[in-house]
Design an enzyme around this catalytic site. Structure first.
Site, PDB file in Angstrom:
ATOM      1  N   THR A  92       1.146  -1.201  -0.123  1.00 23.77           N
ATOM      2  CA  THR A  92      -0.555   0.106  -0.209  1.00 23.77           C
ATOM      3  C   THR A  92       0.845   1.246  -0.002  1.00 23.77           C
ATOM      4  OG1 THR A  92      -2.028  -1.077   1.131  1.00 23.77           O
ATOM      5  CG2 THR A  92      -1.567   1.355   1.597  1.00 23.77           C
ATOM      6  N   ARG A 150       8.008  -3.167   2.224  1.00 23.25           N
ATOM      7  CA  ARG A 150       7.699  -2.582   4.008  1.00 23.25           C
ATOM      8  C   ARG A 150       8.445  -4.391   4.380  1.00 23.25           C
ATOM      9  NH1 ARG A 150       3.177   0.371   6.731  1.00 23.25           N
ATOM     10  NH2 ARG A 150       3.980   2.786   4.973  1.00 23.25           N
ATOM     11  N   SER A 169       6.986   4.179   8.671  1.00 22.01           N
ATOM     12  CA  SER A 169       5.275   4.499   9.484  1.00 22.01           C
ATOM     13  C   SER A 169       4.567   3.943  10.652  1.00 22.01           C
ATOM     14  CB  SER A 169       4.024   4.141   8.373  1.00 22.01           C
ATOM     15  OG  SER A 169       3.338   5.357   8.563  1.00 22.01           O
ATOM     16  N   HIS A 170       3.772   3.175  10.316  1.00 16.13           N
ATOM     17  CA  HIS A 170       2.796   3.348  11.843  1.00 16.13           C
ATOM     18  C   HIS A 170       3.444   1.611  12.370  1.00 16.13           C
ATOM     19  CE1 HIS A 170       0.501   1.203   8.591  1.00 16.13           C
ATOM     20  NE2 HIS A 170      -0.054   0.506  10.227  1.00 16.13           N
ATOM     21  N   LYS A 204      10.138   4.402   0.455  1.00 13.47           N
ATOM     22  CA  LYS A 204       9.403   4.249  -0.659  1.00 13.47           C
ATOM     23  C   LYS A 204       9.967   5.504  -1.824  1.00 13.47           C
ATOM     24  CE  LYS A 204       5.761   7.452   1.342  1.00 13.47           C
ATOM     25  NZ  LYS A 204       4.802   7.379   1.755  1.00 13.47           N
ATOM     26  N   ASP A 209       2.229   9.894  13.768  1.00  6.79           N
ATOM     27  CA  ASP A 209       2.459   8.264  13.702  1.00  6.79           C
ATOM     28  C   ASP A 209       4.099   8.598  13.089  1.00  6.79           C
ATOM     29  OD1 ASP A 209       1.954   8.794  11.132  1.00  6.79           O
ATOM     30  OD2 ASP A 209       2.062   7.082   9.771  1.00  6.79           O
ATOM     31  N   ASP A 253       6.039   8.534  11.498  1.00 12.10           N
ATOM     32  CA  ASP A 253       6.323   9.622   9.522  1.00 12.10           C
ATOM     33  C   ASP A 253       5.518   9.970  10.161  1.00 12.10           C
ATOM     34  OD1 ASP A 253       4.299   7.922   8.980  1.00 12.10           O
ATOM     35  OD2 ASP A 253       4.722   8.287   6.565  1.00 12.10           O
ATOM     36  N   ASP A 286       2.620  11.527   9.491  1.00  8.78           N
ATOM     37  CA  ASP A 286       1.602  11.829   8.407  1.00  8.78           C
ATOM     38  C   ASP A 286       0.187  11.409   8.405  1.00  8.78           C
ATOM     39  OD1 ASP A 286       2.180   9.051   7.335  1.00  8.78           O
ATOM     40  OD2 ASP A 286       2.107   8.968   6.209  1.00  8.78           O
ATOM     41  N   ARG A 287       0.116  10.398   9.074  1.00  8.27           N
ATOM     42  CA  ARG A 287      -1.069  10.275  10.340  1.00  8.27           C
ATOM     43  C   ARG A 287      -1.517  11.680  11.438  1.00  8.27           C
ATOM     44  NH1 ARG A 287      -2.812   3.972  10.273  1.00  8.27           N
ATOM     45  NH2 ARG A 287      -1.683   3.383   8.314  1.00  8.27           N
ATOM     46  N   THR A 309      -7.569   2.558  -1.253  1.00 10.15           N
ATOM     47  CA  THR A 309      -7.094   2.773  -0.362  1.00 10.15           C
ATOM     48  C   THR A 309      -5.511   3.063  -0.710  1.00 10.15           C
ATOM     49  OG1 THR A 309      -8.447   1.048   0.934  1.00 10.15           O
ATOM     50  CG2 THR A 309      -5.578   1.538   1.926  1.00 10.15           C
ATOM     51  N   GLU A 313      -8.069   9.455   4.534  1.00 13.16           N
ATOM     52  CA  GLU A 313      -8.276   8.332   5.023  1.00 13.16           C
ATOM     53  C   GLU A 313      -8.918   7.170   6.601  1.00 13.16           C
ATOM     54  OE1 GLU A 313      -6.371   5.244   2.633  1.00 13.16           O
ATOM     55  OE2 GLU A 313      -4.692   6.437   3.804  1.00 13.16           O
ATOM     56  N   GLU A 314      -9.999   6.085   6.345  1.00 15.25           N
ATOM     57  CA  GLU A 314      -9.809   6.103   8.149  1.00 15.25           C
ATOM     58  C   GLU A 314      -9.006   5.865   8.713  1.00 15.25           C
ATOM     59  OE1 GLU A 314      -9.679   2.453   9.175  1.00 15.25           O
ATOM     60  OE2 GLU A 314      -8.514   2.471   6.703  1.00 15.25           O
ATOM     61  N   SER A 315      -7.916   5.621   8.248  1.00  9.03           N
ATOM     62  CA  SER A 315      -6.588   5.252   8.550  1.00  9.03           C
ATOM     63  C   SER A 315      -6.027   6.474   9.731  1.00  9.03           C
ATOM     64  CB  SER A 315      -5.825   3.893   7.853  1.00  9.03           C
ATOM     65  OG  SER A 315      -5.573   5.096   6.719  1.00  9.03           O
ATOM     66  N   LYS A 319      -1.138  12.560   3.176  1.00  6.90           N
ATOM     67  CA  LYS A 319      -1.500  13.149   4.048  1.00  6.90           C
ATOM     68  C   LYS A 319      -0.209  13.786   5.294  1.00  6.90           C
ATOM     69  CE  LYS A 319      -0.736   8.302   6.518  1.00  6.90           C
ATOM     70  NZ  LYS A 319      -0.769   7.077   5.020  1.00  6.90           N
ATOM     71  N   ARG A 372      -8.561  -6.667   7.406  1.00  9.01           N
ATOM     72  CA  ARG A 372      -9.491  -5.533   8.451  1.00  9.01           C
ATOM     73  C   ARG A 372     -10.967  -5.587   7.830  1.00  9.01           C
ATOM     74  NH1 ARG A 372      -4.958  -3.216   9.888  1.00  9.01           N
ATOM     75  NH2 ARG A 372      -3.435  -2.279   7.614  1.00  9.01           N
TER      76      ARG A 372
HETATM   77  C1  VG1 Z   1      -2.269   1.051   5.880  1.00  9.25           C
HETATM   78  C2  VG1 Z   1      -4.084   2.587   5.976  1.00  9.25           C
HETATM   79  C3  VG1 Z   1      -4.219   3.251   4.363  1.00  9.25           C
HETATM   80  C4  VG1 Z   1      -3.094   3.918   4.323  1.00  9.25           C
HETATM   81  C5  VG1 Z   1      -1.561   3.331   4.654  1.00  9.25           C
HETATM   82  C6  VG1 Z   1      -0.375   3.423   4.366  1.00  9.25           C
HETATM   83  O1  VG1 Z   1      -2.700   0.423   4.543  1.00  9.25           O
HETATM   84  O2  VG1 Z   1      -4.693   1.286   5.679  1.00  9.25           O
HETATM   85  O3  VG1 Z   1      -5.457   4.290   4.326  1.00  9.25           O
HETATM   86  O4  VG1 Z   1      -3.134   4.673   3.556  1.00  9.25           O
HETATM   87  O5  VG1 Z   1      -1.969   2.201   5.868  1.00  9.25           O
HETATM   88  O6  VG1 Z   1      -0.615   4.276   5.544  1.00  9.25           O
HETATM   89  P1  VG1 Z   1      -3.088  -1.614   4.477  1.00  9.25           P
HETATM   90  O7  VG1 Z   1      -3.023  -1.781   3.254  1.00  9.25           O
HETATM   91  O8  VG1 Z   1      -2.470  -1.764   5.664  1.00  9.25           O
HETATM   92  O9  VG1 Z   1      -4.987  -1.467   5.099  1.00  9.25           O
HETATM   93  V1  VG1 Z   1       1.407   4.650   6.650  1.00  9.25           V
HETATM   94  O10 VG1 Z   1       0.763   5.952   7.336  1.00  9.25           O
HETATM   95  O11 VG1 Z   1       1.134   3.256   7.738  1.00  9.25           O
HETATM   96  O12 VG1 Z   1       2.046   5.210   5.523  1.00  9.25           O
HETATM   97 CO    CO Z   2       2.642   6.835   8.367  1.00 11.77          CO
END
Ligand code: VG1
Ligand code: CO
Length: 543
Positions: free
Chosen positions: A18, A22, A113-114, A126, A277, A279, A281-282, A344, A363-365, A376, A496
């Site tokens: 996504t 990773r 990221s998270h 990335k 988070d 990086d 962005d969240r 997504t 996004e919901e995340s 983001k 999910r």
């Molecule tokens: C998750 C989230 C998605 C987000 C992605 C990257 O992806 O659901 O909405 O864009 O993380 O966010 P997935 O495929 O695990 O559902 V970040 O802040 O981790 O770059």
């Molecule tokens: Co992030």
């Protein structure tokens, strides 16, 4: 010239998900793992030669070593100039901004990221393109294809640079500029939101709490909220980036931030809080006794866009990822702007932003952003919310309740089943997929299905098609259920389950979310046989 061409062989599985590639640190630390993937980027993006590249990451374990390696590979590929954050640090939105500010050909961003960090955690990498945004699918596919047919990689064997030293250095013929990671970003923020109004609101005695979760957002938050806006010292907690994020999940959601939730409850709590988070962005937004869902946050920002200088008189459209609740759709409909539904991942917003069709998206995340960058942006989202509080002179809870009273409430929750076997995750998805054609008109846990499909997206700007982006089931009475497998996890499969229920009647807006969704949760179980197929009694993470 001390430039080396070293033989290598393709490594299986270097397929970006996504948001980039990773994997476990243990895998990234293996000989040539990073080098191969970086070589694949240079092979797939020949325009980097002679151009400017932005480079930095979230400070997690391996970050600095990877930055040194990538600098030497960039020199060996004829990159003219690299802009790198001091100590190799850059938040994702700051990297996106630097690309655009300097007309760079792209960025290599190091972050998972998270996901947790440290020697036993995850690492990620990335590539972002010249518009500042994550590489689109066609490019990540090309990078993956390149990774699968490598025979060599190129790297300079000069000594490491001193990344603590701000200013210009040389690596072979390449210029390397070590930048303050925060300065340009902080400058940009001041052109977007009403800093004077926020300063006045803080001067009037309102209190903030920001939690950087020991990740890269810390230095950004200190500069913006404490130095520039005058929030009390120590408003920003866990502000020093650590390679293992203090052992925690750098994931801003209610499940992973119990301390922040406790701080924000009760009469003595601060007026506003946010967490970011790995990086940065969240974002998660909280008020006193009030935790916002990201879907509501997006809808409320859209409804109040006229109050934020950045959007005043120019909001033409918004977008949300498919699993994000339809709260923003209701606002767009009522206020007369366009609303797009994308798969997504932030990369799907890029074309819409570039074309000027949308100015705000989310996004919901826990991701919210706008057209000032192509990622983001967590710190920006907190600033935008402070802008609303300062101008509306209401609390977070008052703004949220007024929004629900006007537009109705979308109860929303995501249930994650983490670390499943790939087989178990696929089994649930396949079971639901098999039923899709016959679901419309049938009843699940007493709810009548209106429509069911496997979400496919045609980009309205370039016509590219993305299939298989999540299974969605819409019910007659205003519920919606979505299932998909995560594309960011590094162990097995993560399922999910996204649950949404629209309730117009304000008398019912006070219900507990999980109770309000109980029937829909039962419908998900009836449909997916999740308990039987995964062997799990309940989801691991409920947000
Ligand atoms: C998750 C989230 C998605 C987000 C992605 C990257 O992806 O659901 O909405 O864009 O993380 O966010 P997935 O495929 O695990 O559902 V970040 O802040 O981790 O770059
Ligand atoms: Co992030």
């Amino acid at each position: 010239m001390p430039l080396h061409t070293l033989p290598t062989t393709p490594i299986a599985g270097q397929k970006p998900g996504t948001s980039g590639l990773r994997k476990k640190v243990a895998l990234f630390a293996q000989p040539a793992y990073l080098e191969n993937f970086v070589q694949a980027i240079f092979n797939a993006v020949p325009s980097l030669s002679g151009a400017t590249l932005v480079l930095g990451g979230d400070g997690r374990y391996l970050n600095e070593r990877a930055v040194q390696t990538i600098l030497k590979m960039a020199a060996a590929h004829g990159v003219a100039r690299v802009l790198v954050g001091r100590m190799g640090l850059l938040s994702t939105p700051a990297a996106s901004h630097l690309i655009r500010l300097h007309g760079a050909a792209g960025a290599i961003i190091l972050s998972a990221s998270h996901n947790p960090g440290g020697p036993d955690g995850d690492f990620g990498i990335k590539f972002n393109t010249a518009n500042g945004g994550p590489a689109p699918e066609a490019l990540t596919d090309a990078i993956y294809a390149a990774s699968q047919c490598l025979s060599e990689y190129r790297i300079s064997d000069t000594p490491d640079l001193d990344l603590n030293l701000l200013g210009e250095q040389r690596l072979e013929a390449m210029r390397v500029t070590v930048l303050d990671p925060v300065a340009d970003y902080a400058q940009l923020m001041q052109t977007l939101v009403d800093f004077d109004a926020i300063r006045a609101w803080i001067d009037a005695g309102h209190r903030l709490r920001l939690d950087a979760l020991h990740a890269v957002g810390g230095p950004y938050a200190i500069r913006l909220f404490e130095d520039l806006l005058g929030a009390q010292m120590n408003s920003v907690r866990n502000a020093a980036p650590q390679p293992d994020f203090g052992g925690g999940h750098p994931d801003p959601n209610p499940a992973h931030c119990p301390e922040l939730l406790a701080t924000m409850s009760g009469p003595g709590a601060p007026d506003f809080a946010a967490a970011f988070d790995g990086d940065a962005d969240r974002n998660m937004i909280l008020g006193r006794d009030c935790v916002l869902t990201p879907s509501d946050s997006l809808a409320i920002l859209a409804a109040n866009a006229e109050l934020i200088p950045q959007f005043k008189g120019r909001l033409r459209g918004v977008a949300r990822s498919m699993p994000t609740s339809r709260a923003v759709d209701v606002v767009a409909e009522a206020l007369g702007f366009a609303c797009y539904e994308t798969p997504t991942g932030w990369k799907f917003f890029g074309n819409l932003l570039d074309a000027g069709r949308i100015q705000l998206c989310g996004e919901e995340s826990y991701g919210t952003g706008a057209d000032h960058v192509r990622e983001k942006d967590g710190v920006w989202a907190a600033l935008a919310w402070l802008n609303l509080l300062a101008v509306r002179k209401q609390s977070v809870a008052e703004i949220v309740h007024a929004h629900w009273a006007r537009f109705g409430r979308h109860f929303y929750s995501r249930h994650d089943y983490e670390g499943l076997s790939v087989q178990a995750g696929e089994a649930v998805m396949q079971r639901v997929r098999d039923q899709l054609p016959s679901l419309a008109g049938s009843t699940l846990a007493g709810l009548r299905v209106r429509s069911a499909d496997d979400f496919a997206y045609t980009d309205p700007v370039d016509g590219s098609v993305s299939q298989g982006q999540g299974l969605r089931i819409v019910f007659d009475s205003g519920e919606r259920l979505v299932l998909r497998l995560s594309g960011t996890g590094t162990e097995g499969a993560t399922l999910r389950v996204y649950l949404e229920r629209y309730v117009a009647d304000p008398a019912q807006h006070g219900q507990d979310t999980q109770q309000a969704l109980a029937t829909l949760i039962a419908a998900a179980e009836a449909l997916g046989a999740i308990r039987t197929l995964t062997g799990r009694e309940a989801a691991d993470v409920v947000t």
